[in-house]
Design a protein around this motif. Structure first.
Motif, PDB file in Angstrom:
ATOM      1  N   VAL A   1      10.059   6.440  -0.991  1.00 13.25           N
ATOM      2  CA  VAL A   1       8.800   6.721  -0.358  1.00 13.25           C
ATOM      3  C   VAL A   1       8.969   6.686   1.358  1.00 13.25           C
ATOM      4  O   VAL A   1       9.657   5.599   1.598  1.00 13.25           O
ATOM      5  CB  VAL A   1       7.586   6.016  -0.679  1.00 13.25           C
ATOM      6  N   GLU A   2       8.637   7.504   2.023  1.00 16.07           N
ATOM      7  CA  GLU A   2       8.865   7.511   3.393  1.00 16.07           C
ATOM      8  C   GLU A   2       7.760   6.358   3.867  1.00 16.07           C
ATOM      9  O   GLU A   2       6.383   6.470   3.725  1.00 16.07           O
ATOM     10  CB  GLU A   2       8.387   8.718   4.177  1.00 16.07           C
ATOM     11  N   ALA A   3       8.223   5.341   4.733  1.00 18.63           N
ATOM     12  CA  ALA A   3       7.502   4.355   5.248  1.00 18.63           C
ATOM     13  C   ALA A   3       6.395   4.680   6.315  1.00 18.63           C
ATOM     14  O   ALA A   3       5.399   4.174   6.334  1.00 18.63           O
ATOM     15  CB  ALA A   3       8.542   3.195   5.864  1.00 18.63           C
ATOM     16  N   ARG A   4       6.866   5.713   7.046  1.00 18.75           N
ATOM     17  CA  ARG A   4       5.805   6.107   7.910  1.00 18.75           C
ATOM     18  C   ARG A   4       4.875   7.083   7.604  1.00 18.75           C
ATOM     19  O   ARG A   4       3.507   6.871   7.865  1.00 18.75           O
ATOM     20  CB  ARG A   4       6.764   6.863   9.220  1.00 18.75           C
TER      21      ARG A   4
ATOM     22  N   ASP B   1      10.973  -2.201  10.693  1.00 19.10           N
ATOM     23  CA  ASP B   1      12.110  -1.399  10.730  1.00 19.10           C
ATOM     24  C   ASP B   1      12.734  -0.544   9.740  1.00 19.10           C
ATOM     25  O   ASP B   1      13.562   0.290  10.089  1.00 19.10           O
ATOM     26  CB  ASP B   1      13.255  -2.410  11.244  1.00 19.10           C
ATOM     27  N   ALA B   2      12.002  -0.402   8.521  1.00 20.38           N
ATOM     28  CA  ALA B   2      12.373   0.194   7.460  1.00 20.38           C
ATOM     29  C   ALA B   2      11.944   1.823   7.780  1.00 20.38           C
ATOM     30  O   ALA B   2      10.764   1.963   8.165  1.00 20.38           O
ATOM     31  CB  ALA B   2      11.700  -0.365   6.203  1.00 20.38           C
ATOM     32  N   GLU B   3      12.587   2.571   7.370  1.00 19.76           N
ATOM     33  CA  GLU B   3      12.603   4.040   7.272  1.00 19.76           C
ATOM     34  C   GLU B   3      12.081   4.226   5.908  1.00 19.76           C
ATOM     35  O   GLU B   3      11.282   5.383   5.966  1.00 19.76           O
ATOM     36  CB  GLU B   3      13.623   4.913   7.672  1.00 19.76           C
ATOM     37  N   LEU B   4      12.553   3.908   4.981  1.00 22.21           N
ATOM     38  CA  LEU B   4      12.069   4.165   3.628  1.00 22.21           C
ATOM     39  C   LEU B   4      11.616   2.821   2.664  1.00 22.21           C
ATOM     40  O   LEU B   4      11.944   1.681   3.295  1.00 22.21           O
ATOM     41  CB  LEU B   4      13.295   4.554   2.957  1.00 22.21           C
ATOM     42  N   VAL B   5      10.779   2.855   1.763  1.00 19.92           N
ATOM     43  CA  VAL B   5      10.509   1.877   0.910  1.00 19.92           C
ATOM     44  C   VAL B   5      10.816   2.165  -0.396  1.00 19.92           C
ATOM     45  O   VAL B   5      10.416   3.377  -0.875  1.00 19.92           O
ATOM     46  CB  VAL B   5       8.848   1.745   1.137  1.00 19.92           C
ATOM     47  N   VAL B   6      11.436   1.558  -1.080  1.00 24.04           N
ATOM     48  CA  VAL B   6      12.109   1.842  -2.541  1.00 24.04           C
ATOM     49  C   VAL B   6      11.138   0.961  -3.267  1.00 24.04           C
ATOM     50  O   VAL B   6      11.144  -0.283  -3.283  1.00 24.04           O
ATOM     51  CB  VAL B   6      13.222   1.441  -2.939  1.00 24.04           C
ATOM     52  N   CYS B   7      10.268   1.605  -4.190  1.00 21.60           N
ATOM     53  CA  CYS B   7       9.206   0.970  -5.119  1.00 21.60           C
ATOM     54  C   CYS B   7       9.921   0.817  -6.442  1.00 21.60           C
ATOM     55  O   CYS B   7      10.150   1.774  -6.937  1.00 21.60           O
ATOM     56  CB  CYS B   7       8.045   1.444  -5.040  1.00 21.60           C
ATOM     57  N   LEU B   8      10.097  -0.432  -6.879  1.00 21.63           N
ATOM     58  CA  LEU B   8      10.739  -0.487  -8.147  1.00 21.63           C
ATOM     59  C   LEU B   8       9.810  -1.082  -9.118  1.00 21.63           C
ATOM     60  O   LEU B   8       9.433  -2.330  -8.938  1.00 21.63           O
ATOM     61  CB  LEU B   8      12.151  -1.361  -8.147  1.00 21.63           C
ATOM     62  N   GLU B   9       9.347  -0.601 -10.223  1.00 21.04           N
ATOM     63  CA  GLU B   9       8.488  -1.203 -11.300  1.00 21.04           C
ATOM     64  C   GLU B   9       9.322  -1.634 -12.463  1.00 21.04           C
ATOM     65  O   GLU B   9       9.800  -0.668 -13.163  1.00 21.04           O
ATOM     66  CB  GLU B   9       7.372  -0.395 -11.608  1.00 21.04           C
TER      67      GLU B   9
ATOM     68  N   GLU C   1       6.183  10.526  -1.078  1.00 17.22           N
ATOM     69  CA  GLU C   1       7.034  10.242  -2.138  1.00 17.22           C
ATOM     70  C   GLU C   1       8.100  11.349  -1.968  1.00 17.22           C
ATOM     71  O   GLU C   1       7.919  12.630  -2.038  1.00 17.22           O
ATOM     72  CB  GLU C   1       6.491  10.293  -3.483  1.00 17.22           C
ATOM     73  N   LEU C   2       9.661  10.994  -1.804  1.00 15.60           N
ATOM     74  CA  LEU C   2      10.555  11.731  -1.525  1.00 15.60           C
ATOM     75  C   LEU C   2      11.170  11.949  -3.114  1.00 15.60           C
ATOM     76  O   LEU C   2      12.061  12.905  -3.378  1.00 15.60           O
ATOM     77  CB  LEU C   2      11.643  11.208  -0.818  1.00 15.60           C
ATOM     78  N   TYR C   3      11.262  10.984  -4.027  1.00 16.65           N
ATOM     79  CA  TYR C   3      11.941  10.964  -5.428  1.00 16.65           C
ATOM     80  C   TYR C   3      11.261   9.942  -6.179  1.00 16.65           C
ATOM     81  O   TYR C   3      10.787   8.804  -6.058  1.00 16.65           O
ATOM     82  CB  TYR C   3      13.349  10.536  -5.011  1.00 16.65           C
ATOM     83  N   LYS C   4      11.405  10.418  -7.590  1.00 12.75           N
ATOM     84  CA  LYS C   4      10.825   9.509  -8.576  1.00 12.75           C
ATOM     85  C   LYS C   4      11.891   9.810  -9.773  1.00 12.75           C
ATOM     86  O   LYS C   4      12.047  10.793 -10.372  1.00 12.75           O
ATOM     87  CB  LYS C   4       9.209  10.055  -8.906  1.00 12.75           C
TER      88      LYS C   4
ATOM     89  N   ARG D   1       0.637  -1.218  -0.025  1.00 11.55           N
ATOM     90  CA  ARG D   1       0.062   0.090   0.049  1.00 11.55           C
ATOM     91  C   ARG D   1       0.862   1.452  -0.224  1.00 11.55           C
ATOM     92  O   ARG D   1       0.325   2.253  -0.432  1.00 11.55           O
ATOM     93  CB  ARG D   1      -1.040  -0.053   1.024  1.00 11.55           C
ATOM     94  N   VAL D   2       2.103   1.383   0.459  1.00 11.04           N
ATOM     95  CA  VAL D   2       3.098   2.304   0.565  1.00 11.04           C
ATOM     96  C   VAL D   2       3.400   2.890  -0.932  1.00 11.04           C
ATOM     97  O   VAL D   2       3.283   3.956  -1.433  1.00 11.04           O
ATOM     98  CB  VAL D   2       4.291   2.111   1.135  1.00 11.04           C
ATOM     99  N   CYS D   3       3.490   1.682  -1.931  1.00 12.52           N
ATOM    100  CA  CYS D   3       3.935   1.951  -3.218  1.00 12.52           C
ATOM    101  C   CYS D   3       2.708   2.455  -4.073  1.00 12.52           C
ATOM    102  O   CYS D   3       2.964   3.030  -4.717  1.00 12.52           O
ATOM    103  CB  CYS D   3       4.634   0.667  -3.648  1.00 12.52           C
ATOM    104  N   THR D   4       1.614   1.781  -3.791  1.00 17.12           N
ATOM    105  CA  THR D   4       0.602   1.725  -4.593  1.00 17.12           C
ATOM    106  C   THR D   4      -0.582   3.116  -4.502  1.00 17.12           C
ATOM    107  O   THR D   4      -0.805   3.568  -4.995  1.00 17.12           O
ATOM    108  CB  THR D   4      -0.340   0.450  -4.741  1.00 17.12           C
ATOM    109  N   ASP D   5      -0.525   3.172  -2.984  1.00 12.48           N
ATOM    110  CA  ASP D   5      -1.489   4.438  -2.823  1.00 12.48           C
ATOM    111  C   ASP D   5      -0.792   5.332  -1.715  1.00 12.48           C
ATOM    112  O   ASP D   5      -1.553   6.273  -1.368  1.00 12.48           O
ATOM    113  CB  ASP D   5      -2.688   3.850  -1.870  1.00 12.48           C
TER     114      ASP D   5
END
Length: 215
Positions: free
Chosen positions: A161-164, A117-125, A168-171, A59-63
């Motif tokens: 993306v910030e996990a908390r 424990d993650a601070e960030l989520v890196v979403c790779l499509e 979105e921080l970067y694209k 959901r962090v990556c999609t929404d």
């Protein structure tokens, strides 16, 4: 041409094929830790919400929906900010743990680590678009039959993306290109065995994630 065998890796039906040049387009795919029932812990009644499995991070990556119980991200702190790498090569998201050596230790959480424990989520499509290169490679199947492989360049989309917060921080949108034939290839069940897709490699986005994970 040498023969190679038919084998399976990480749930993929693999057909190893002998090629005519070095491998330049690798896949970052993988499902490893992204299995099981998706659920999250916490609510307004019992406290901050955290993911119980990597599937919850979809959901962090999609929404753009974060988890209030996950660690806050502060880029001004000059320390490693652990990230979870989520990969999508089709219709679903799953965790991907890069092989040892692709990134410095501690940048990405592994399959045995807690997603909370993650601070960030890196979403790779991967493979958001595929374009034929026009190149045809002469290959050989495991039983010695000749096989012509058509190669394709692909596009990919990378987001940090910030996990908390889900912010979105970067694209970045890029292309994975190569004019060489693969040494071997793995195909998923149902995929065309005569197509090879060049896909983004860790070295293509190391410099892009570094300013956020290890500033």
């Amino acid at each position: 041409m040498q023969r190679a065998g038919k084998w399976a890796v990480a749930g993929l039906l693999g057909v190893a094929l002998c090629g005519c040049s070095s491998l330049t387009g690798g896949t970052t795919g993988g499902t490893g830790g992204g299995t099981g029932k998706s659920s999250s812990k916490g609510s307004a009644a019992d406290g901050p919400e955290v993911p119980e499995s990597t599937l919850d991070l979809e959901r962090v990556c999609t929404d753009g929906l974060g988890f209030s119980g996950m660690p806050a991200y502060d880029r001004t702190k000059k320390t490693v900010h652990p990230a979870m790498l989520m990969n999508n090569s089709g219709d679903t998201w799953s965790q991907f743990e890069p092989p040892s050596g692709d990134f410095p230790k501690g940048w990405f959480l592994g399959y045995s680590d807690k997603p909370a424990d993650a601070e960030l989520v890196v979403c790779l499509e991967n493979r958001t678009k595929a374009t034929a290169t026009g190149k045809v490679c002469d290959m050989e199947t495991d039983d010695g039959k000749p096989l012509k492989i058509r190669t394709y360049n692909t596009s990919y989309r990378l987001r940090i993306v910030e996990a908390r917060t889900g912010k979105e921080l970067y694209k970045h949108t890029g292309e994975a290109k190569s004019d060489e034939c693969p040494v071997y290839m793995l195909t998923s069940e149902g995929e065309d065995k005569d197509k090879y897709y060049n896909e983004v490699r860790p070295k293509d986005y190391r410099k892009r994630v570094k300013p956020f994970i290890a500033p």
